[in-house]
Design an enzyme around this catalytic site. Sequence first.
Site, PDB file in Angstrom:
ATOM      1  N   ASP A  67      -1.787  19.283   0.888  1.00  0.00           N
ATOM      2  CA  ASP A  67      -0.611  18.975   1.707  1.00  0.00           C
ATOM      3  C   ASP A  67      -1.006  18.345   3.041  1.00  0.00           C
ATOM      4  O   ASP A  67      -2.195  18.250   3.388  1.00  0.00           O
ATOM      5  CB  ASP A  67       0.199  20.254   1.975  1.00  0.00           C
ATOM      6  CG  ASP A  67      -0.687  21.456   2.346  1.00  0.00           C
ATOM      7  OD1 ASP A  67      -0.203  22.586   2.203  1.00  0.00           O
ATOM      8  OD2 ASP A  67      -1.847  21.248   2.752  1.00  0.00           O
ATOM      9  N   ASN A 136       4.765  34.422   3.403  1.00  0.00           N
ATOM     10  CA  ASN A 136       6.006  34.541   2.599  1.00  0.00           C
ATOM     11  C   ASN A 136       5.760  34.169   1.127  1.00  0.00           C
ATOM     12  O   ASN A 136       6.712  33.957   0.376  1.00  0.00           O
ATOM     13  CB  ASN A 136       7.112  33.653   3.189  1.00  0.00           C
ATOM     14  CG  ASN A 136       6.749  32.174   3.164  1.00  0.00           C
ATOM     15  OD1 ASN A 136       5.673  31.811   2.704  1.00  0.00           O
ATOM     16  ND2 ASN A 136       7.650  31.332   3.637  1.00  0.00           N
ATOM     17  N   HIS A 138       4.198  31.471  -0.012  1.00  0.00           N
ATOM     18  CA  HIS A 138       4.129  30.036  -0.362  1.00  0.00           C
ATOM     19  C   HIS A 138       2.716  29.635  -0.742  1.00  0.00           C
ATOM     20  O   HIS A 138       1.741  30.244  -0.298  1.00  0.00           O
ATOM     21  CB  HIS A 138       4.697  29.164   0.757  1.00  0.00           C
ATOM     22  CG  HIS A 138       3.851  29.007   1.974  1.00  0.00           C
ATOM     23  ND1 HIS A 138       4.272  29.365   3.241  1.00  0.00           N
ATOM     24  CD2 HIS A 138       2.600  28.507   2.148  1.00  0.00           C
ATOM     25  CE1 HIS A 138       3.329  29.088   4.125  1.00  0.00           C
ATOM     26  NE2 HIS A 138       2.318  28.569   3.473  1.00  0.00           N
ATOM     27  N   GLU A 143       7.586  26.446  -0.323  1.00  0.00           N
ATOM     28  CA  GLU A 143       8.220  27.627   0.269  1.00  0.00           C
ATOM     29  C   GLU A 143       9.062  28.357  -0.769  1.00  0.00           C
ATOM     30  O   GLU A 143       9.377  27.793  -1.834  1.00  0.00           O
ATOM     31  CB  GLU A 143       9.120  27.167   1.429  1.00  0.00           C
ATOM     32  CG  GLU A 143       8.390  26.480   2.561  1.00  0.00           C
ATOM     33  CD  GLU A 143       7.722  27.459   3.533  1.00  0.00           C
ATOM     34  OE1 GLU A 143       7.499  27.052   4.676  1.00  0.00           O
ATOM     35  OE2 GLU A 143       7.446  28.625   3.166  1.00  0.00           O
TER      36      GLU A 143
HETATM   37  C1  GLP Z   1      -0.268  26.664   5.349  1.00  0.00           C
HETATM   38  C2  GLP Z   1      -0.918  25.800   4.275  1.00  0.00           C
HETATM   39  C3  GLP Z   1      -1.287  26.626   3.075  1.00  0.00           C
HETATM   40  C4  GLP Z   1      -2.098  27.839   3.540  1.00  0.00           C
HETATM   41  C5  GLP Z   1      -1.237  28.687   4.441  1.00  0.00           C
HETATM   42  C6  GLP Z   1      -1.975  29.958   4.900  1.00  0.00           C
HETATM   43  O1  GLP Z   1       1.032  26.888   5.017  1.00  0.00           O
HETATM   44  N1  GLP Z   1      -0.036  24.742   3.845  1.00  0.00           N
HETATM   45  O2  GLP Z   1      -2.058  25.834   2.193  1.00  0.00           O
HETATM   46  O3  GLP Z   1      -2.513  28.601   2.410  1.00  0.00           O
HETATM   47  O4  GLP Z   1      -0.876  27.916   5.589  1.00  0.00           O
HETATM   48  O5  GLP Z   1      -2.805  29.584   5.967  1.00  0.00           O
HETATM   49  P1  GLP Z   1      -3.893  30.585   6.586  1.00  0.00           P
HETATM   50  O6  GLP Z   1      -5.071  30.496   5.684  1.00  0.00           O
HETATM   51  O7  GLP Z   1      -4.162  30.038   7.962  1.00  0.00           O
HETATM   52  O8  GLP Z   1      -3.266  31.961   6.611  1.00  0.00           O
END
Ligand code: GLP
Length: 251
Positions: A67, A136, A138, A143
């Site tokens: 993404d 959440n 995702h 989402e």
């Molecule tokens: C963002 C990214 C996800 C990632 C999530 C959790 O939403 N798009 O790919 O898994 O954050 O991030 P973190 O690893 O900082 O908790």
Amino acid sequence: MNVLVFADPTAASLHIVDEVSKIVRERPEVVLGLATGGTPTDVYRELVRRQQAGDIDLSGVTTFNLDEYVGLSPEHPQSFASFMRHHLFDHVGLSVDRTHLPPGRCDDFSAAARDYEADIARHGGIDWQLLGIGDNGHIAFNEPGSPAGSRTRIVQLTAETIEANSRFFDDPRDVPRRAITMGIGTILEAKRIRLLAFGAQKAAAVAAAIQGPVGDDCPASFLRRHPDVTFVLDRAAAGRLQREVGANPES
Ligand code: GLP
């Protein structure tokens, strides 16, 4: 679905790096799906260390990221493109034409989304996909409410996700409200999927993904429809699982 629980994030990250190292040694031209955020940084740090020590050679792999924030150019310091260059690409001799992210800026996002899917297909699909998980539930930026068959597309970020990701921005008002993301259907086409999660704040999402109902309330729960998924967790992220799962020698 497999669940591996490790004593801490370092041990969990090393497990992932050992698997990637083995895969790349067996197939130097393997196609890797990569994630951003705070969770995979130790993985990328160790991959860089092993590349620079000559233990692995990542220069022949192809990568596709999950993404990107809409509105941020690849040069923007908070773009996922910058994140990946900083944490991995610039340090492992990966030429730019071997790395792919969905564009944060373009004239036609629908066409760009179609092109991204076509590019993945043209490379034979993703052999091994690394995921994180949002608080959440995702995955990528799919989402809650995202359909199981969703493809690469523009999505609106939830207030919770915007808040969670604001820690990477100086001013919370600068956090993008939209993103372009691989869809759940896109992710499920990867041959192997590894979801990495650390910390108690992920425990509810992890438990919902592994033991809750399969449905769009928890997009990560759709991973249970895939034949080769492993959740790689530290003990805190596994803290809400209802029974001892995946006890492994390293934990
Ligand atoms: C963002 C990214 C996800 C990632 C999530 C959790 O939403 N798009 O790919 O898994 O954050 O991030 P973190 O690893 O900082 O908790």
